[in-house]
Motif scaffolding. Sequence first.
Motif, short mmCIF file in Angstrom:
data_model
loop_
_atom_site.label_atom_id
_atom_site.label_comp_id
_atom_site.label_asym_id
_atom_site.label_seq_id
_atom_site.Cartn_x
_atom_site.Cartn_y
_atom_site.Cartn_z
N CYS A 1 7.43 9.81 14.86
CA CYS A 1 7.15 10.34 13.52
C CYS A 1 5.67 10.12 13.22
N TYR A 2 5.06 11.08 12.57
CA TYR A 2 3.70 10.83 12.10
C TYR A 2 3.69 9.59 11.20
N ASP B 1 0.84 -1.20 0.00
CA ASP B 1 0.00 0.00 0.00
C ASP B 1 0.88 1.25 0.00
N ARG B 2 0.21 2.41 -0.01
CA ARG B 2 0.97 3.66 -0.14
C ARG B 2 1.79 3.97 1.11
N SER B 3 1.28 3.62 2.26
CA SER B 3 2.07 3.83 3.48
C SER B 3 3.39 3.07 3.39
N GLY B 4 3.29 1.85 2.89
CA GLY B 4 4.48 1.03 2.76
C GLY B 4 5.47 1.62 1.78
N LEU B 5 4.97 2.14 0.68
CA LEU B 5 5.86 2.77 -0.29
C LEU B 5 6.59 3.94 0.34
N TRP B 6 5.84 4.76 1.07
CA TRP B 6 6.48 5.91 1.74
C TRP B 6 7.58 5.45 2.66
N GLN C 1 -3.76 9.65 4.84
CA GLN C 1 -4.43 10.75 5.56
C GLN C 1 -3.43 11.82 5.99
N ASN C 2 -2.22 11.41 6.29
CA ASN C 2 -1.20 12.37 6.71
C ASN C 2 -0.39 12.91 5.52
N THR C 3 -0.05 12.04 4.58
CA THR C 3 0.80 12.50 3.47
C THR C 3 0.01 13.30 2.45
N ALA D 1 -11.63 -0.56 9.68
CA ALA D 1 -11.40 0.89 9.55
C ALA D 1 -10.03 1.33 10.07
N ASN D 2 -9.07 0.40 10.08
CA ASN D 2 -7.70 0.72 10.54
C ASN D 2 -7.65 1.20 11.98
#
Length: 204
Positions: free
Chosen positions: A174-175, A73-78, A180-182, A105-106
């Motif tokens: 770290c955030y 997912d995108r979090s992982g890519l970041w 939602q954050n990025t 819902a995480n």
Amino acid sequence: MMRGSSTTISEPPADCARCPRLAAFRAQNRVAFPGFHNAPVPSCGTGAPRLLVVGLAPALKGANRTGVPFVGDRSGLWLRDGLARVALGDAVCRITNAVRCVPPANRPTAAEVAACRPFLAAELSGPVPMRAVLALGRVAHDATLAALGLPHRPRPFTHGVEHALPGGAVLVDCYHPSPQNTHTGRLTRDMFDAVLERVREIVG
Ligand code: SF4
């Protein structure tokens, strides 16, 4: 190292039932997404990390799909792109989550975070000269302190702040690199890189 000297990093069984709500969600997802991992997601990386990255929990179509923390997912890519930019690779780094099963819902409940704490505690008591723990978000921060038996009130989660831990390691906040954050700019690439560069300095 930080606590104890265990050389075993334990993982929960595939059908861990300590969290009834998450076990029920897992059963639903095994029907809805039969090709997914749909089990507690084990930690990944070296067994003797100098850096432990602690996230929140697997995302339904991210780590719950692939079976690897922060993959899919995108979090992982970041996270993984960021770690690569500062040359923190699998040889020094281990990645885990405060909660190993995907929550609806995480959002894991406090009881679920507490139920999964022994597995995080096992990570933190590994056989290592661990130097840094990178907490991605407040839940990971609080869960790490609780797993170490430390109160979080004197050490509140604050992005970019470092907290000394017993044994000489440092907890760095770290955030979480969630969309939602990025996407909102709460966590920018520069902010993320600044934290990772500091972690790189600590890890050496
Ligand atoms: S979140 Fe952790 S404690 Fe809860 S069911 Fe999953 S593996 Fe077990």
